[in-house]
Design a protein around this motif. Sequence first.
Motif, PDB file in Angstrom:
ATOM      1  N   LEU A 130       0.942  -1.103   0.118  1.00 32.47           N
ATOM      2  CA  LEU A 130      -0.206   0.089  -0.092  1.00 32.47           C
ATOM      3  C   LEU A 130       0.895   1.250  -0.147  1.00 32.47           C
ATOM      4  CD1 LEU A 130      -2.576   1.428   0.287  1.00 32.47           C
ATOM      5  CD2 LEU A 130      -2.346   1.177   2.805  1.00 32.47           C
ATOM      6  N   ARG A 131       0.796   2.162  -1.127  1.00 37.21           N
ATOM      7  CA  ARG A 131       1.416   3.296  -0.941  1.00 37.21           C
ATOM      8  C   ARG A 131       0.573   4.497  -0.968  1.00 37.21           C
ATOM      9  NH1 ARG A 131       5.778   0.635   0.045  1.00 37.21           N
ATOM     10  NH2 ARG A 131       6.829  -0.515  -1.790  1.00 37.21           N
ATOM     11  N   LEU A 132       0.645   5.261   0.125  1.00 33.66           N
ATOM     12  CA  LEU A 132      -0.272   6.173   0.359  1.00 33.66           C
ATOM     13  C   LEU A 132       0.614   7.509  -0.287  1.00 33.66           C
ATOM     14  CD1 LEU A 132      -1.137   5.812   4.178  1.00 33.66           C
ATOM     15  CD2 LEU A 132      -2.570   5.318   2.085  1.00 33.66           C
ATOM     16  N   PRO A 133      -0.290   8.555  -0.592  1.00 33.43           N
ATOM     17  CA  PRO A 133       0.182   9.673  -1.378  1.00 33.43           C
ATOM     18  C   PRO A 133       0.870  10.518  -0.266  1.00 33.43           C
ATOM     19  CG  PRO A 133      -2.153   9.738  -1.546  1.00 33.43           C
ATOM     20  CD  PRO A 133      -1.549   8.661  -0.555  1.00 33.43           C
ATOM     21  N   ALA A 134       0.942  10.387   1.169  1.00 38.25           N
ATOM     22  CA  ALA A 134       1.590  11.361   2.038  1.00 38.25           C
ATOM     23  C   ALA A 134       2.917  10.613   2.316  1.00 38.25           C
ATOM     24  CB  ALA A 134       1.055  11.676   3.240  1.00 38.25           C
ATOM     25  N   LYS A 135       4.192  11.300   2.285  1.00 39.35           N
ATOM     26  CA  LYS A 135       5.511  10.531   2.787  1.00 39.35           C
ATOM     27  C   LYS A 135       5.633  10.763   4.033  1.00 39.35           C
ATOM     28  CE  LYS A 135       5.777   9.506  -1.588  1.00 39.35           C
ATOM     29  NZ  LYS A 135       5.393   8.091  -2.196  1.00 39.35           N
ATOM     30  N   GLY A 136       4.927  11.778   4.364  1.00 42.28           N
ATOM     31  CA  GLY A 136       5.310  12.204   5.943  1.00 42.28           C
ATOM     32  C   GLY A 136       4.690  13.468   6.398  1.00 42.28           C
ATOM     33  N   MET A 137       4.819  13.815   7.640  1.00 45.47           N
ATOM     34  CA  MET A 137       4.194  15.188   8.180  1.00 45.47           C
ATOM     35  C   MET A 137       5.263  15.968   9.062  1.00 45.47           C
ATOM     36  SD  MET A 137       0.971  15.942  10.485  1.00 45.47           S
ATOM     37  CE  MET A 137      -0.265  15.106   9.015  1.00 45.47           C
ATOM     38  N   THR A 138       5.499  16.889   8.803  1.00 43.74           N
ATOM     39  CA  THR A 138       6.282  17.991   9.625  1.00 43.74           C
ATOM     40  C   THR A 138       5.917  18.328  11.072  1.00 43.74           C
ATOM     41  OG1 THR A 138       5.445  19.950   8.821  1.00 43.74           O
ATOM     42  CG2 THR A 138       7.426  19.026   7.675  1.00 43.74           C
ATOM     43  N   GLY A 139       6.432  18.908  12.056  1.00 37.48           N
ATOM     44  CA  GLY A 139       6.012  19.375  13.071  1.00 37.48           C
ATOM     45  C   GLY A 139       4.911  20.455  12.936  1.00 37.48           C
ATOM     46  N   ASP A 140       5.107  21.198  11.920  1.00 38.49           N
ATOM     47  CA  ASP A 140       4.210  22.432  11.951  1.00 38.49           C
ATOM     48  C   ASP A 140       2.828  21.744  11.076  1.00 38.49           C
ATOM     49  OD1 ASP A 140       6.155  24.161  12.736  1.00 38.49           O
ATOM     50  OD2 ASP A 140       7.053  24.253  10.705  1.00 38.49           O
ATOM     51  N   GLY A 141       2.545  20.489  10.659  1.00 40.29           N
ATOM     52  CA  GLY A 141       1.366  19.958  10.126  1.00 40.29           C
ATOM     53  C   GLY A 141       1.542  20.074   8.631  1.00 40.29           C
ATOM     54  N   LEU A 142       2.569  20.364   8.080  1.00 46.88           N
ATOM     55  CA  LEU A 142       2.570  20.173   6.832  1.00 46.88           C
ATOM     56  C   LEU A 142       2.690  18.938   5.962  1.00 46.88           C
ATOM     57  CD1 LEU A 142       5.101  23.304   6.131  1.00 46.88           C
ATOM     58  CD2 LEU A 142       2.577  23.500   5.776  1.00 46.88           C
ATOM     59  N   ILE A 143       2.170  18.641   5.109  1.00 44.70           N
ATOM     60  CA  ILE A 143       2.107  16.877   4.671  1.00 44.70           C
ATOM     61  C   ILE A 143       3.003  17.094   3.347  1.00 44.70           C
ATOM     62  CG2 ILE A 143       0.650  15.176   3.678  1.00 44.70           C
ATOM     63  CD1 ILE A 143      -1.594  16.703   5.293  1.00 44.70           C
ATOM     64  N   ASP A 144       4.014  16.156   3.595  1.00 47.94           N
ATOM     65  CA  ASP A 144       5.062  15.822   2.427  1.00 47.94           C
ATOM     66  C   ASP A 144       4.347  14.780   1.343  1.00 47.94           C
ATOM     67  OD1 ASP A 144       7.203  15.752   0.810  1.00 47.94           O
ATOM     68  OD2 ASP A 144       8.446  14.621   2.145  1.00 47.94           O
ATOM     69  N   LEU A 145       4.226  15.497   0.027  1.00 54.26           N
ATOM     70  CA  LEU A 145       3.521  14.604  -1.070  1.00 54.26           C
ATOM     71  C   LEU A 145       4.534  13.864  -1.821  1.00 54.26           C
ATOM     72  CD1 LEU A 145       0.066  16.427  -1.403  1.00 54.26           C
ATOM     73  CD2 LEU A 145       0.758  14.601  -0.114  1.00 54.26           C
ATOM     74  N   GLY A 146       5.972  14.269  -1.442  1.00 49.42           N
ATOM     75  CA  GLY A 146       6.938  13.850  -2.646  1.00 49.42           C
ATOM     76  C   GLY A 146       6.918  14.617  -3.639  1.00 49.42           C
ATOM     77  N   ALA A 147       6.793  14.186  -4.951  1.00 51.98           N
ATOM     78  CA  ALA A 147       7.115  14.855  -6.077  1.00 51.98           C
ATOM     79  C   ALA A 147       5.778  15.693  -6.304  1.00 51.98           C
ATOM     80  CB  ALA A 147       7.216  13.647  -7.192  1.00 51.98           C
ATOM     81  N   ASP A 148       4.578  15.440  -5.595  1.00 52.98           N
ATOM     82  CA  ASP A 148       3.408  16.401  -5.631  1.00 52.98           C
ATOM     83  C   ASP A 148       3.448  17.643  -5.043  1.00 52.98           C
ATOM     84  OD1 ASP A 148       2.378  14.739  -7.709  1.00 52.98           O
ATOM     85  OD2 ASP A 148       1.509  13.108  -6.236  1.00 52.98           O
ATOM     86  N   GLY A 149       4.539  17.812  -4.309  1.00 50.17           N
ATOM     87  CA  GLY A 149       4.593  19.131  -3.399  1.00 50.17           C
ATOM     88  C   GLY A 149       4.424  18.978  -1.694  1.00 50.17           C
ATOM     89  N   THR A 150       3.864  19.810  -1.446  1.00 51.76           N
ATOM     90  CA  THR A 150       3.688  19.934   0.111  1.00 51.76           C
ATOM     91  C   THR A 150       2.209  20.661   0.389  1.00 51.76           C
ATOM     92  OG1 THR A 150       5.864  20.309   0.583  1.00 51.76           O
ATOM     93  CG2 THR A 150       4.483  20.560   2.369  1.00 51.76           C
ATOM     94  N   THR A 151       1.502  19.987   1.102  1.00 50.89           N
ATOM     95  CA  THR A 151      -0.043  20.332   1.449  1.00 50.89           C
ATOM     96  C   THR A 151      -0.152  21.080   3.024  1.00 50.89           C
ATOM     97  OG1 THR A 151      -0.931  18.966  -0.051  1.00 50.89           O
ATOM     98  CG2 THR A 151      -2.276  19.704   1.878  1.00 50.89           C
ATOM     99  N   GLY A 152      -0.640  22.123   3.254  1.00 52.18           N
ATOM    100  CA  GLY A 152      -0.932  22.731   4.371  1.00 52.18           C
ATOM    101  C   GLY A 152      -2.522  22.659   4.790  1.00 52.18           C
ATOM    102  N   LEU A 153      -2.837  22.356   5.971  1.00 55.92           N
ATOM    103  CA  LEU A 153      -4.319  22.228   6.180  1.00 55.92           C
ATOM    104  C   LEU A 153      -4.800  23.196   7.056  1.00 55.92           C
ATOM    105  CD1 LEU A 153      -4.632  18.403   7.241  1.00 55.92           C
ATOM    106  CD2 LEU A 153      -4.913  19.561   4.881  1.00 55.92           C
ATOM    107  N   VAL A 154      -5.878  23.764   6.717  1.00 53.02           N
ATOM    108  CA  VAL A 154      -6.663  24.987   7.317  1.00 53.02           C
ATOM    109  C   VAL A 154      -7.838  24.646   7.854  1.00 53.02           C
ATOM    110  CG1 VAL A 154      -7.523  27.321   7.270  1.00 53.02           C
ATOM    111  CG2 VAL A 154      -5.395  26.770   5.909  1.00 53.02           C
ATOM    112  N   ALA A 155      -8.219  24.565   9.262  1.00 53.29           N
ATOM    113  CA  ALA A 155      -9.597  24.425   9.850  1.00 53.29           C
ATOM    114  C   ALA A 155     -10.337  25.644   9.685  1.00 53.29           C
ATOM    115  CB  ALA A 155      -9.390  24.109  11.144  1.00 53.29           C
TER     116      ALA A 155
END
Length: 308
Positions: A130-155
């Motif tokens: 199983l290969r999930l799109p997310a490669k990891g998450m930083t302490g600031d809550g940014l999601i590492d998507l590898g070649a697809d960039g980085t995602t930030g979440l806003v509530a």
Amino acid sequence: MSRHADEAPMRARVPADIERPDRIAFGLSGRQLVILAVTGLLLYAAWTAVATVVHPLVFAAGGLPVAAGAYLLAVGRRDGSSLDAWVLAALRHRRSPRRLVPADGPVIPAPAWVATTAGPGDRLPLPAPLRLPAKGMTGDGLIDLGADGTTGLVAASTVAFGLRTPGEQNGLVAGFARWLHSLDGPTQIVVRAQRVDLTYLADRFLAAAPGLPHPALEEAARAHVAFLDDLAGQRELLHRQVTVAVRSRRGAHHAAHHAAEAVRALAGCEVPARVLDGADAMVRLAASLDPTAPALTPHATSDGGDNL
């Protein structure tokens, strides 16, 4: 009464084709021209090869379905995607494994003495990693998507739009349209709803009622418990959670900047919002991956949290 009180709610035009490829010739994009040109060259090569032995009408009858299929493949659309991309995605889905398991590397084959009762050769195919799109998450809550960039979440919270005057509604719509027009990267707004169980709140109020300093307060607490029980029995309450995901291909710094800009832009629309840190982002992702999880305890927030 002010002049703006009788204004009809404004409609802001937001282009829905911002990702449409440029038109090069005849109203067609480069991809469409390549599909049609390659099909035309193949048909021409086939005609030059069989022109001496096949009647032109016979060749036209056989080549017309091919040309029509190429035209539909080039200009057709399905589920918001071009038809050729949709067909390629369908083929990849058809060829991809159906059973996926969490694994760091290739799945180890089962021993030869392990037999099954179905599948080719009386053996089921091995599951794939199983290969999930997310490669990891930083302490600031940014999601590492590898070649697809980085995602930030806003509530984000919600706005009581129907309770506003037409002038106020126009201002909210205009502010939201300005934010949409300012976007220069992929952005997704996810609204998730769950059933709410008021039993937790009712039990807390009921347990705390005897310890209140005045009998009137205890009576009020018990009346509120009865109100919650009656409300839960008569209505289906929903817990609404709004999440804005902004993605950038230019690194974590730009993703964090885009998330902060989204918070400021939504504040101009009177929408409370906040950037999720590592712990909150992890909880929200875990909840989205498990839709059947118990609903969160409803609570009022003023920082862009969840709402009933």
